[in-house]
Scaffold this motif. Structure first.
Motif, PDB file in Angstrom:
ATOM      1  N   ASP A 111       0.894  -1.270  -0.042  1.00  0.00           N
ATOM      2  CA  ASP A 111       0.086  -0.064  -0.012  1.00  0.00           C
ATOM      3  C   ASP A 111       0.665   1.167  -0.108  1.00  0.00           C
ATOM      4  O   ASP A 111       0.280   2.567   0.036  1.00  0.00           O
ATOM      5  N   ASP A 159       3.535   3.988   9.479  1.00  0.00           N
ATOM      6  CA  ASP A 159       2.900   2.787   9.910  1.00  0.00           C
ATOM      7  C   ASP A 159       3.479   2.458  11.195  1.00  0.00           C
ATOM      8  O   ASP A 159       3.074   1.147  11.605  1.00  0.00           O
ATOM      9  N   TYR A 166      -0.023   7.374   8.418  1.00  0.00           N
ATOM     10  CA  TYR A 166      -0.694   6.734   7.115  1.00  0.00           C
ATOM     11  C   TYR A 166      -2.070   6.126   7.414  1.00  0.00           C
ATOM     12  O   TYR A 166      -2.970   6.078   6.478  1.00  0.00           O
TER      13      TYR A 166
HETATM   14 ZN   LIG Z   1       0.565   0.499   5.236  1.00  0.00          ZN
END
Ligand SMILES: [Zn+2]
Length: 301
Positions: free
Chosen positions: A129, A227, A273
């Motif tokens: 992602d 993250d 994020y």
């Molecule tokens: Zn991520």
């Protein structure tokens, strides 16, 4: 005739000033995922996670998972942090229906940025992602950009020696998407500068070489923790709980505690994020743990 229903409509772009910089958080896409548990905390933590969800008035059985890259205009360079899901779902049979189509380029366009305006693309870590929007049909999406990523993260994914079974396909994607860009990539370590005012911070764990970035201009600071924490309630109120998508679970938990403690103590603004859009907030220390305080208007003043 009664007015017709118009369907859901939600904000996906937020822009503000940080000292002399201009920062925009732009939601690429979002996924609706089932069950905070067992993803967070495994089966052993299920009761705790359900209780936490109830106490915070969120559904314990499904959750919204946004993907939010960040654009920073320093006045000298346009820097993009992470690239969303891009064409991953369209270009990979295994991901069809499993990851949402990326909208980053279209939404950047709405915000006034063209792909060729981007000078530097920073990849915080090698998960799909974050790298998915780097290329489309094998071609770089940001044609004039140079790239910056962590040396440790690049080595881990490129070598592929300790990649766990669940991440084998992630590793194939990395070799296909990121490795060919190596000759245009600067490899950095914690403490190194990306451009003047943006410095890498060790956030190893979730991905073995995940980096956070301190963004600072005229005394104003924002930590892009990428993250480090993947849910605004569970990962912050219980940073010790292991997460299925963390590659090094012990290290990820230790990193969460270290970074949460730093941002709470220093009262730092945070961009995450996977935090609820616009992905910005503070962290408060509450007793022995932490709580996410979503951004309201502080950055508009
Ligand atoms: Zn991520």
């Amino acid at each position: 005739m009664p007015a017709s229903m118009q369907g859901e409509m939600q904000p996906t772009i937020y822009r503000f000033k940080l000292g002399g910089f201009e920062v925009a958080t732009i939601m690429d896409s979002k996924a609706m995922r089932s069950g905070l548990t067992p993803s967070f905390g495994g089966e052993a933590g299920a009761a705790d996670v359900k209780a936490l969800a109830a106490a915070n008035r969120i559904d314990g059985d499904k959750y919204e998972h946004p993907f939010t890259p960040i654009v920073v205009n320093t006045g000298k360079e346009l820097v993009l942090f992470d690239t969303g899901n891009g064409a991953l779902a369209a270009e990979n049979e295994q991901l069809k229906g499993r990851v949402p189509p990326g909208n980053l380029v279209a939404r950047m366009g709405q915000a006034g940025y063209k792909p060729e305006d981007v000078d530097v693309v920073v990849i915080t870590h090698g998960h799909p992602d974050h790298i998915g929007g780097l290329t489309k049909g094998g071609q770089p999406v940001f044609p004039k950009a140079r790239y910056v990523t962590g040396a440790a993260d690049f080595d881990f994914w490129k070598k592929g020696e300790n990649v766990r079974e669940a991440r084998k396909f992630n590793r194939e994607l990395y070799v296909k998407i990121v490795a060919p860009l190596a000759d245009r990539t600067t490899f950095i370590k914690p403490g190194d500068e990306v451009v003047s005012g943006i410095r890498a911070v060790d956030a190893f764990g979730h991905s073995p070489g995940l980096m956070a970035f301190m963004i600072e201009s005229d005394g104003k600071k924002l930590l892009n923790w990428a993250d480090t924490c993947n849910h605004y309630v569970v990962a912050i109120q219980r940073p010790d709980l292991h997460l299925d998508v963390d590659d090094d679970k012990e290290k990820a938990a230790a990193t969460r505690k270290r970074i949460l403690d730093m941002v709470a103590t220093d009262k730092l603004f945070v961009a995450g994020y996977h935090m609820p859009f616009p992905g910005l907030g503070f962290v408060e220390k509450t007793g022995g743990n932490y709580r996410w305080m979503p951004h309201s208007y502080q950055l508009n003043l």
